[in-house]
Design a protein around this motif. Structure first.
Motif, PDB file in Angstrom:
ATOM      1  N   ALA A  70       0.676  -1.227   0.000  1.00  0.00           N
ATOM      2  CA  ALA A  70       0.072  -0.137   0.003  1.00  0.00           C
ATOM      3  C   ALA A  70       0.836   1.630  -0.026  1.00  0.00           C
ATOM      4  CB  ALA A  70      -0.960  -0.047   1.046  1.00  0.00           C
ATOM      5  N   LEU A  71       2.308   1.008   0.426  1.00  0.00           N
ATOM      6  CA  LEU A  71       3.071   2.152   0.400  1.00  0.00           C
ATOM      7  C   LEU A  71       3.307   2.570  -1.048  1.00  0.00           C
ATOM      8  CD1 LEU A  71       5.424   1.150   2.934  1.00  0.00           C
ATOM      9  CD2 LEU A  71       3.704   2.838   3.233  1.00  0.00           C
ATOM     10  N   GLY A  72       3.127   1.897  -1.937  1.00  0.00           N
ATOM     11  CA  GLY A  72       3.076   2.327  -3.373  1.00  0.00           C
ATOM     12  C   GLY A  72       4.652   2.312  -4.089  1.00  0.00           C
ATOM     13  N   GLU A  73       4.993   3.358  -4.936  1.00  0.00           N
ATOM     14  CA  GLU A  73       6.113   3.174  -5.821  1.00  0.00           C
ATOM     15  C   GLU A  73       7.241   3.743  -4.616  1.00  0.00           C
ATOM     16  OE1 GLU A  73       5.514   5.008  -9.338  1.00  0.00           O
ATOM     17  OE2 GLU A  73       4.331   3.262 -10.045  1.00  0.00           O
ATOM     18  N   TYR A  92       7.772  -1.411  -7.124  1.00  0.00           N
ATOM     19  CA  TYR A  92       6.695  -1.396  -6.080  1.00  0.00           C
ATOM     20  C   TYR A  92       6.920  -2.814  -5.655  1.00  0.00           C
ATOM     21  CZ  TYR A  92       3.731  -2.929  -9.984  1.00  0.00           C
ATOM     22  OH  TYR A  92       3.253  -3.791 -10.956  1.00  0.00           O
ATOM     23  N   VAL A  93       6.529  -3.040  -4.559  1.00  0.00           N
ATOM     24  CA  VAL A  93       6.409  -4.598  -3.762  1.00  0.00           C
ATOM     25  C   VAL A  93       5.228  -5.290  -4.131  1.00  0.00           C
ATOM     26  CG1 VAL A  93       6.375  -5.605  -1.538  1.00  0.00           C
ATOM     27  CG2 VAL A  93       7.819  -3.925  -1.719  1.00  0.00           C
ATOM     28  N   ARG A  94       5.113  -6.248  -4.593  1.00  0.00           N
ATOM     29  CA  ARG A  94       3.829  -6.875  -5.107  1.00  0.00           C
ATOM     30  C   ARG A  94       2.855  -7.384  -4.116  1.00  0.00           C
ATOM     31  NH1 ARG A  94       4.512 -10.303 -10.338  1.00  0.00           N
ATOM     32  NH2 ARG A  94       2.663 -10.561  -9.716  1.00  0.00           N
ATOM     33  N   SER A  95       3.524  -8.063  -2.936  1.00  0.00           N
ATOM     34  CA  SER A  95       2.630  -8.355  -1.793  1.00  0.00           C
ATOM     35  C   SER A  95       3.438  -8.535  -0.582  1.00  0.00           C
ATOM     36  CB  SER A  95       1.827  -9.830  -2.067  1.00  0.00           C
ATOM     37  OG  SER A  95       3.094 -10.814  -2.280  1.00  0.00           O
TER      38      SER A  95
END
Length: 119
Positions: A70-73, A92-95
């Motif tokens: 949810a923090l985004g890029e 960005y983190v996928r999960s």
């Protein structure tokens, strides 16, 4: 004598993280796809996102919320012992990672653009 890649250092959002050996990445770019026709195979191209997979070691200075999708890029950097640095400004983190009780947390990033800096 030629050298091979041996160590990759990882920085996420400006902070260096301890990672286990085995960091994997693929640069973003065009990908060839096979298009089967009657009696031959043709080629088409499509965009393929880049990716980075690393097992981050969670210490008492960190926690898994750093890798909240949810923090985004954010900016991801990979620095190699061959003198090359890859900068991914829009990673960005996928999960959320599945954190283990030995401190290991496998994280996967998606990457769209990059800059390669050589020493």
């Amino acid at each position: 004598m030629a050298s091979t890649l041996g160590i990759a250092k990882l920085y996420w959002r400006g902070k260096k993280y301890d990672v286990q050996k085995g960091v994997r990445w693929r640069l973003p770019g065009m990908q060839n796809n096979d298009q089967n026709a009657t009696d031959r195979t043709l080629r088409s191209q499509a965009w393929q996102q880049g990716m980075c997979q690393a097992t981050v070691m969670i210490t008492n200075e960190d926690d898994e919320s750093t890798f909240d999708p949810a923090l985004g890029e954010g900016e991801l950097q990979i620095q190699t012992d061959l003198g090359t640095t890859y900068v991914f400004p829009d990673a960005y983190v996928r999960s959320f990672p599945d954190v283990q009780d030995n401190g290991q947390a496998p994280v996967t990033w998606s990457l769209s653009t990059y800059q390669k800096i050589s020493a």
